[in-house]
Design a protein around this motif. Structure first.
Motif, PDB file in Angstrom:
ATOM      1  N   GLN A 118      -3.601  -1.152  -1.434  1.00 59.98           N
ATOM      2  CA  GLN A 118      -3.879  -0.023  -2.312  1.00 59.98           C
ATOM      3  C   GLN A 118      -3.037   1.166  -1.876  1.00 59.98           C
ATOM      4  OE1 GLN A 118      -7.835   1.595  -1.964  1.00 59.98           O
ATOM      5  NE2 GLN A 118      -7.823   2.235  -4.099  1.00 59.98           N
ATOM      6  N   VAL A 119      -2.529   1.901  -2.841  1.00 58.79           N
ATOM      7  CA  VAL A 119      -1.755   3.112  -2.573  1.00 58.79           C
ATOM      8  C   VAL A 119      -2.706   4.293  -2.622  1.00 58.79           C
ATOM      9  CG1 VAL A 119       0.130   4.584  -3.355  1.00 58.79           C
ATOM     10  CG2 VAL A 119       0.312   2.106  -3.583  1.00 58.79           C
ATOM     11  N   THR A 120      -2.730   5.083  -1.547  1.00 63.55           N
ATOM     12  CA  THR A 120      -3.583   6.270  -1.496  1.00 63.55           C
ATOM     13  C   THR A 120      -2.724   7.490  -1.202  1.00 63.55           C
ATOM     14  OG1 THR A 120      -4.045   6.032   0.864  1.00 63.55           O
ATOM     15  CG2 THR A 120      -5.566   4.966  -0.647  1.00 63.55           C
ATOM     16  N   GLY A 121      -3.159   8.636  -1.661  1.00 63.85           N
ATOM     17  CA  GLY A 121      -2.431   9.876  -1.445  1.00 63.85           C
ATOM     18  C   GLY A 121      -3.207  10.825  -0.556  1.00 63.85           C
ATOM     19  N   GLU A 122      -3.649  10.349   0.593  1.00 64.59           N
ATOM     20  CA  GLU A 122      -4.467  11.181   1.477  1.00 64.59           C
ATOM     21  C   GLU A 122      -3.644  12.262   2.177  1.00 64.59           C
ATOM     22  OE1 GLU A 122      -6.568   8.596   4.093  1.00 64.59           O
ATOM     23  OE2 GLU A 122      -7.583   7.572   2.454  1.00 64.59           O
ATOM     24  N   SER A 123      -2.390  11.980   2.464  1.00 61.58           N
ATOM     25  CA  SER A 123      -1.530  12.959   3.132  1.00 61.58           C
ATOM     26  C   SER A 123      -0.820  13.804   2.084  1.00 61.58           C
ATOM     27  CB  SER A 123      -0.488  12.249   3.993  1.00 61.58           C
ATOM     28  OG  SER A 123      -1.099  11.406   4.923  1.00 61.58           O
ATOM     29  N   VAL A 124      -0.464  15.021   2.463  1.00 64.49           N
ATOM     30  CA  VAL A 124       0.243  15.904   1.548  1.00 64.49           C
ATOM     31  C   VAL A 124       1.698  15.448   1.466  1.00 64.49           C
ATOM     32  CG1 VAL A 124       0.994  18.275   1.128  1.00 64.49           C
ATOM     33  CG2 VAL A 124      -1.269  17.825   2.091  1.00 64.49           C
ATOM     34  N   GLY A 125       2.138  15.079   0.266  1.00 59.66           N
ATOM     35  CA  GLY A 125       3.519  14.668   0.063  1.00 59.66           C
ATOM     36  C   GLY A 125       3.836  13.255   0.510  1.00 59.66           C
TER      37      GLY A 125
END
Length: 126
Positions: free
Chosen positions: A42-49
């Motif tokens: 799964q692709v997650t966007g937990e970090s900024v950028g």
């Protein structure tokens, strides 16, 4: 077990049944069969950028990418390499590079330099 914990577990069990029923209804409306196995990466966007590719089976992060499309493409390659072909790939005849189990993804053998020469000379015993 404490009664409040048991109540919460029963609530979650009912919610899971409702979720599975909603998924089944969705797939029946779109005339597609339900996938036999869940998605593993799964692709997650937990970090900024940054976007992380997480293995859902272990919860470990396998890679990072700055663009979502690059992260999604890499997650699809991981999925294909784990011997599970996704339904979308089957429908669109998308083929991913698949590495057989035990095969190395390295282009040069271990210990070889960038030009193919041994980077370290093995000294013989005197």
């Amino acid at each position: 077990m404490h009664p409040s914990f048991q109540e919460r577990i029963d609530e979650l069990r009912v919610l899971l049944q409702q979720t599975n029923a909603a998924r089944a209804a969705f797939f029946s409306r779109t005339d597609r069969p339900m996938p036999k196995q869940p998605v593993r990466y799964q692709v997650t966007g937990e970090s900024v950028g940054m976007f992380q590719i997480v293995d859902l089976a272990t919860g470990k992060t396998h890679a990072f990418r700055q663009a979502y499309k690059a992260a999604h493409d890499l997650a699809m390659q991981f999925e294909a390499a784990s011997k599970r072909v996704t339904l979308m790939a089957q429908e669109n005849d998308v083929k991913f590079a698949d590495t057989p189990r035990g095969a190395s993804t390295r282009s040069t053998p271990r210990g070889a330099g960038i030009h193919g020469w041994q980077s370290r000379q093995v000294e013989s015993k005197r």
